[in-house]
Design a protein around this motif. Structure first.
Motif, short mmCIF file in Angstrom:
data_model
loop_
_atom_site.label_atom_id
_atom_site.label_comp_id
_atom_site.label_asym_id
_atom_site.label_seq_id
_atom_site.Cartn_x
_atom_site.Cartn_y
_atom_site.Cartn_z
N MET A 1 -15.57 -13.75 12.69
CA MET A 1 -15.54 -12.67 13.66
C MET A 1 -16.50 -11.56 13.26
O MET A 1 -16.87 -11.43 12.10
N GLU A 2 -16.88 -10.74 14.24
CA GLU A 2 -17.75 -9.62 13.95
C GLU A 2 -17.02 -8.62 13.06
O GLU A 2 -15.79 -8.54 13.06
N PRO A 3 -17.75 -7.84 12.27
CA PRO A 3 -17.09 -6.87 11.38
C PRO A 3 -16.20 -5.91 12.16
O PRO A 3 -16.58 -5.39 13.22
N GLY A 4 -15.00 -5.72 11.63
CA GLY A 4 -14.05 -4.82 12.27
C GLY A 4 -13.16 -5.47 13.30
O GLY A 4 -12.24 -4.82 13.81
N ALA A 5 -13.41 -6.75 13.63
CA ALA A 5 -12.61 -7.41 14.66
C ALA A 5 -11.26 -7.86 14.15
O ALA A 5 -10.37 -8.17 14.95
N VAL A 6 -11.09 -7.92 12.83
CA VAL A 6 -9.83 -8.39 12.25
C VAL A 6 -9.41 -7.42 11.15
O VAL A 6 -10.23 -7.00 10.33
N ARG A 7 -8.12 -7.07 11.14
CA ARG A 7 -7.56 -6.24 10.10
C ARG A 7 -6.48 -7.01 9.37
O ARG A 7 -5.69 -7.72 10.00
N VAL A 8 -6.45 -6.85 8.06
CA VAL A 8 -5.50 -7.59 7.23
C VAL A 8 -4.55 -6.59 6.56
O VAL A 8 -4.99 -5.56 6.03
N HIS A 9 -3.26 -6.89 6.62
CA HIS A 9 -2.24 -6.06 5.99
C HIS A 9 -1.57 -6.89 4.90
O HIS A 9 -1.12 -8.01 5.16
N LEU A 10 -1.48 -6.34 3.69
CA LEU A 10 -0.95 -7.08 2.55
C LEU A 10 0.30 -6.39 2.00
O LEU A 10 0.29 -5.19 1.76
N TRP A 11 1.35 -7.20 1.79
CA TRP A 11 2.58 -6.69 1.18
C TRP A 11 3.18 -7.77 0.32
O TRP A 11 3.27 -8.93 0.72
N ASP A 12 3.60 -7.39 -0.89
CA ASP A 12 4.23 -8.33 -1.82
C ASP A 12 5.38 -7.60 -2.48
O ASP A 12 5.20 -6.58 -3.15
N VAL A 13 6.58 -8.14 -2.28
CA VAL A 13 7.77 -7.48 -2.83
C VAL A 13 7.74 -7.43 -4.35
O VAL A 13 8.39 -6.58 -4.97
N GLY A 14 6.96 -8.32 -4.98
CA GLY A 14 6.96 -8.38 -6.43
C GLY A 14 5.70 -7.88 -7.09
O GLY A 14 5.58 -7.95 -8.32
N GLN A 15 4.73 -7.38 -6.33
CA GLN A 15 3.45 -6.94 -6.90
C GLN A 15 3.15 -5.52 -6.44
O GLN A 15 3.18 -5.24 -5.24
N LEU A 16 2.84 -4.65 -7.38
CA LEU A 16 2.52 -3.27 -7.02
C LEU A 16 1.12 -3.15 -6.45
O LEU A 16 0.90 -2.49 -5.44
N THR A 17 0.16 -3.80 -7.09
CA THR A 17 -1.22 -3.68 -6.63
C THR A 17 -1.94 -5.02 -6.52
O THR A 17 -2.87 -5.15 -5.73
N ALA A 18 -1.56 -6.01 -7.32
CA ALA A 18 -2.34 -7.25 -7.40
C ALA A 18 -2.00 -8.22 -6.28
O ALA A 18 -1.60 -9.36 -6.52
#
Length: 907
Positions: free
Chosen positions: A185-202
């Protein structure tokens, strides 16, 4: 003869019975044959079912099944199974090729091609997305492997289940999928959201280079509700948008209008097999049910729940193999080899750079401005960009739907810079006859000072009608602004009623020759208005609520800014103002500005703001990067252009600076004084929207005397000086006589300077000592006045012992004569302007006659409780503060008002 006949009948009966036996035999035979046929057919079906369960190959290895198939009665079953087996393998030989062709057709480019064909390249897709995305390959026979792809984005969610020691394999699988999508996709057409109950940053750290853009957002493991609130708000907003356009999904709207209106979103949630709290689980299921229609796909990992909507399952068997619901549990998927960390991070960096380049890089204040100044019309609303998101401008709209705004942000969060961006963007689009600005800053500073003419730059913002700075101790000035707006609201309402209209747009249409600009009043640190439990707070609260409720229809808008609104007790139980502030703007780390559950501002980066036109509800959030608008020469360059285009001296804004006392010579009231009419005494500047002076008319009426009360000598001298000089300006030479007495030694130089000035203006001035006061007052009472006379008495209380003394044989003291002069003098053209250093001494001077002979007064360092006697018995709320006085004229005032004594320059 009878016997032959009986024999004949018997024969017929026997014949019939025989026939019946024959038919019964036939029927029973047919039934037996049918039963045997049915039993054989049932046995064949049961045999087929058993074979289907274990498979044709499995049946050959099962002795019971093999014996059953060899039975002659099962020959048809053997033939049918052999035919199916042969047909299956004939067809199966073509399936891998068909699958390869299918995936190549519906998943072109990065969706299915090897990484070497697309890794590090930037996509160009804008409208359509591939329905399938490759994750690996599988085999059915010797014809070779075929690609295995899963649906995503508009098509399906993914649920991934791990096996022991497969976390790295899952991360690689997801990274591969995300990079395929982002690279398609063209830049900016997709956004990714990340969440991990067991990881603070990694959480997928290899794609972190994208986190410096809006393409990737990472959420606190303890704050799943933040992600869920954002997704739910997005779904509600998209649903409203698509339903209004007559579509059931974002894809339908996109295909209908031929362009992308919103980015796709992929939310990756690692659950680590932990059970979510019930409320979060319910919200996740609700989101999953409506997400696909809103362009959101979920990828959940090890989360024990069943989602709504379409879901494809991937279950890992080990680090390299998996089974999927897409091709069934009997075929094992060989997962594609993982990309290296360098490959992932390198590609993420290139995608981030492409997105930044597409957005045009960092935007400046100049990018907020239109190509041509002053071309917009404010009849319906005010609309202006204040920042940028992914290169696109983010607008603030002020009108009927969003009439008032609440802006919040702690110190250093960029609130002042945002206000400058907003003011500049509005002023550049709307000419002064379309927009009038009233700007008030309660904090100690000069945020808006540059918008008024100064010593270094004589230009000003032509749209500004009022600029108030350093008013943190002058809450009365904020109250004066609200009174002005309330009066303007009544004026506009009356005009609307006269023209039989209900809003500003209609009024302007019916009265095109009228002057009806939209008014925007910006009050920074507005909470200072309500910092005390007094009449200022009560009146300001009532006025603000009224303006907030009725201002929208008449084009009067409030923008209230604050570092913290948590302590505004005045609005507890009175939500009218905040309910009307449907436009909410939260700077980074701001709290309680948006809705209670909306924490978007907490994570907002520096130089950004959360713009929300929906009363702070999360689905209305728009994150905007606000360019630098307040640094040196940035805003001033626009101001000079606007000044050259619009300004003239008649439109100079009113500047109120609470940190500086005004000069008498600069007061319009002083400049307008001239001989003739009833003289009036100018005392100080009124704390009002208009640049007005507090004045007392010295008419020939009882009580037209004036007193200064208090020990603050600097302010007392200033008031007396302004009074004398303003009076001198209203008389021709020798037309008035000033009788001056100073009983305060340290004030003698200032009094001498005043006397010299009056004499230089050719006025008659007589100096009196304490001993001269009594006889001269008697003389003024007995002799006819040939001209007005003004008594200027400094430190009257110091002269009281002398005035009280009586010479032998005298019936009345000098004090008695003074009291008589205060009572009778104004009607004879003799007015007293005196300074008493305490209320008690003033009462002693007046005696039993009461306060009526002092018609006006200005109190300095005197508590309000001491002034009730001189204010018609009303309770006076006054706490002394430097550089201010409380002024009351019983002939014109309902209650005392605060004034600023004019500055008396040192000599």
């Amino acid at each position: 003869m009878r016997f032959p006949k009986a024999s004949e009948q018997r024969g017929r009966v026997l014949t019939a019975l025989g026939n019946m036996r024959q038919q019964l035999s036939l029927v029973l035979g047919a039934a037996t044959a049918s039963r045997e046929s049915a039993e054989t057919h049932l046995a064949r079906l049961e045999l087929e079912q058993r074979v289907v369960r274990v498979g044709i190959a499995g049946a050959a290895g099962d002795e019971d099944l093999a014996d059953a198939l060899r039975h002659p009665a099962m020959a048809a079953v053997r033939e049918q199974l052999n035919a199916v087996h042969a047909a299956f393998y004939r067809e199966a030989g073509t399936v891998p090729g068909q699958l390869r062709e299918l995936v190549e057709r519906v998943a072109p480019g990065a969706a299915s091609r090897p990484p070497s064909d697309w890794l590090g390249r930037v996509g160009t897709g804008t409208l359509t997305v591939p329905p399938l995305w490759r994750i690996g390959s599988s085999t059915m026979d010797d014809s070779g492997p075929f690609p295995v792809a899963v649906p995503l984005l508009d098509e399906s969610h993914l649920a991934i289940t791990s096996a022991p020691k497969t976390r790295e394999a899952i991360d690689s699988l997801i990274e591969g999928l995300l990079l395929r999508v982002l690279s398609s996709m063209e830049p900016g057409a997709v956004r990714v959201h990340l969440w991990d109950v067991g990881q603070l940053t990694a959480v997928l750290p290899n794609i972190y280079p994208l986190s410096r853009t809006s393409a990737v957002s990472i959420y606190d493991p303890t704050r799943l509700e933040d992600l869920l609130d954002e997704l739910a708000g997005h779904i509600r907003r998209i649903h409203a948008q698509t339903m209004q356009a007559g579509h059931h999904s974002l894809r339908g709207l996109r295909e209908s209008i031929g362009q992308r209106t919103e980015p796709w979103r992929i939310a990756v949630l690692y659950g680590n097999n932990e059970t979510l709290p019930p409320e979060e689980l319910r919200e996740l299921k609700r989101i999953a049910g409506g997400a696909l229609a809103a362009g959101i796909s979920l990828i959940i990992v090890d989360m024990p729940t069943v989602l709504g909507g379409g879901v494809e399952n991937i279950r890992l068997l080990d680090e390299h193999r998996a089974v999927t619901s897409m091709i069934g549990p009997d075929l094992v998927v060989d997962l594609d080899p993982p990309l290296t960390s360098a490959q992932v991070s390198g590609t993420a960096s290139k995608l981030a750079e492409a997105l930044i380049a597409k957005q045009g890089g960092p935007r400046s204040f100049a990018d907020l401005l239109p190509a041509e100044l002053g071309q917009e019309n404010s009849a319906r609303e005010l609309r202006a960009p204040v920042g940028f998101h992914e290169g696109d401008p983010v607008e603030v709209v002020i009108g009927d739907a969003t009439p008032h705004a609440l802006i919040g942000g702690p110190s250093g969060s960029g609130k002042t810079n945002f206000l400058y961006a907003l003011i500049g963007s509005l002023a550049a689009r709307y000419p002064p006859d379309e927009l009038a600005l009233y700007l008030l800053d309660f904090k100690e500073g000069v945020s808006f000072a540059g918008l008024a003419p100064g010593r270094r730059d004589n230009s000003w913002l032509p749209h500004a009608r009022l600029i108030g700075i350093n008013v943190n101790t002058d809450r009365e000035f904020g109250l004066a602004l609200l009174r002005f707006l309330a009066d303007e609201l009544r004026r506009r309402s009356a005009a609307a009623k006269e023209h039989e209209v209900t809003d500003l747009a209609a009024l302007r249409q019916q009265d095109p020759d009228g002057h009806w600009p939209r008014i925007v009043a910006i009050i920074d640190e507005f909470q200072y208005l309500f910092s005390g439990r007094d009449t200022v707070t009560n009146q300001a609260t009532a006025l603000l609520e009224d303006i907030a409720r009725r201002g929208r229809a008449q084009g009067i808008h409030l923008i209230l800014a604050s570092q913290d609104i948590a302590g505004i007790d005045a609005f507890w139980g009175k939500p009218a103002v905040f309910e009307q502030c449907t436009l909410r703007i939260a700077m980074p780390k701001a709290r309680r500005v948006l809705a209670e559950t909306n924490n978007a501002a907490v994570a907002a980066p520096k130089w950004h703001a959360v713009i929300n036109h929906d009363s702070g509800v999360a689905h209305g959030n728009q994150l905007a990067h606000v360019p630098d608008a307040s640094s040196k020469d940035i805003f001033s360059s626009l101001q000079r252009k606007l000044f050259e285009l619009y300004a003239n001296d008649d439109e100079r804004p009113r500047l109120f600076d609470g940190a500086h006392s005004p000069l008498l010579e600069h007061s319009p009231a002083f400049g307008g004084l001239m001989p003739g009419g009833t003289p009036k005494v100018l005392l100080g500047q009124s704390i009002d929207v208009d640049d007005a002076a507090c004045a007392v008319e010295l008419s020939r009426s009882p009580g037209r005397n004036f007193a200064v009360i208090g020990t603050a000598s600097a302010e007392a001298l200033s008031i007396m000086d302004a009074a004398a000089r303003s009076l001198g300006r209203q008389y021709a030479p020798h037309a008035v006589e000033f009788l001056v007495s100073c009983e305060v030694d340290r004030c003698a130089p200032a009094v001498d300077h005043l006397v010299d000035g009056l004499k230089s203006d050719a006025h008659l001035v007589t100096r009196l000592t304490a001993d001269d006061l009594g006889p001269r007052m008697l003389q003024l009472l007995e002799e006819p006045a040939d001209r007005p006379r003004i008594l200027l008495l400094y430190g009257v209380d110091a002269a009281l012992p002398t005035l009280e003394a009586k010479k032998p044989g005298e019936l009345k003291s000098g004090l008695d004569h003074f009291r008589a002069l205060l009572k009778q003098g104004p009607t004879r053209g003799v007015h007293t302007l005196g300074w008493w250093r305490s209320t008690a001494r003033l009462k002693d001077t007046l005696g039993f006659g009461g306060p009526d002979d002092i018609g006006a007064w200005a109190a300095l360092d005197v508590q309000g409780s001491e002034l009730s006697t001189f204010a018609a018995g009303q309770v006076v709320h006054w706490s002394p503060r430097p550089g201010r006085a409380l002024f009351f004229d019983r002939s014109t005032h309902v209650s005392p008002e605060v004034m600023i004594p004019f500055d008396r320059p040192e000599f």
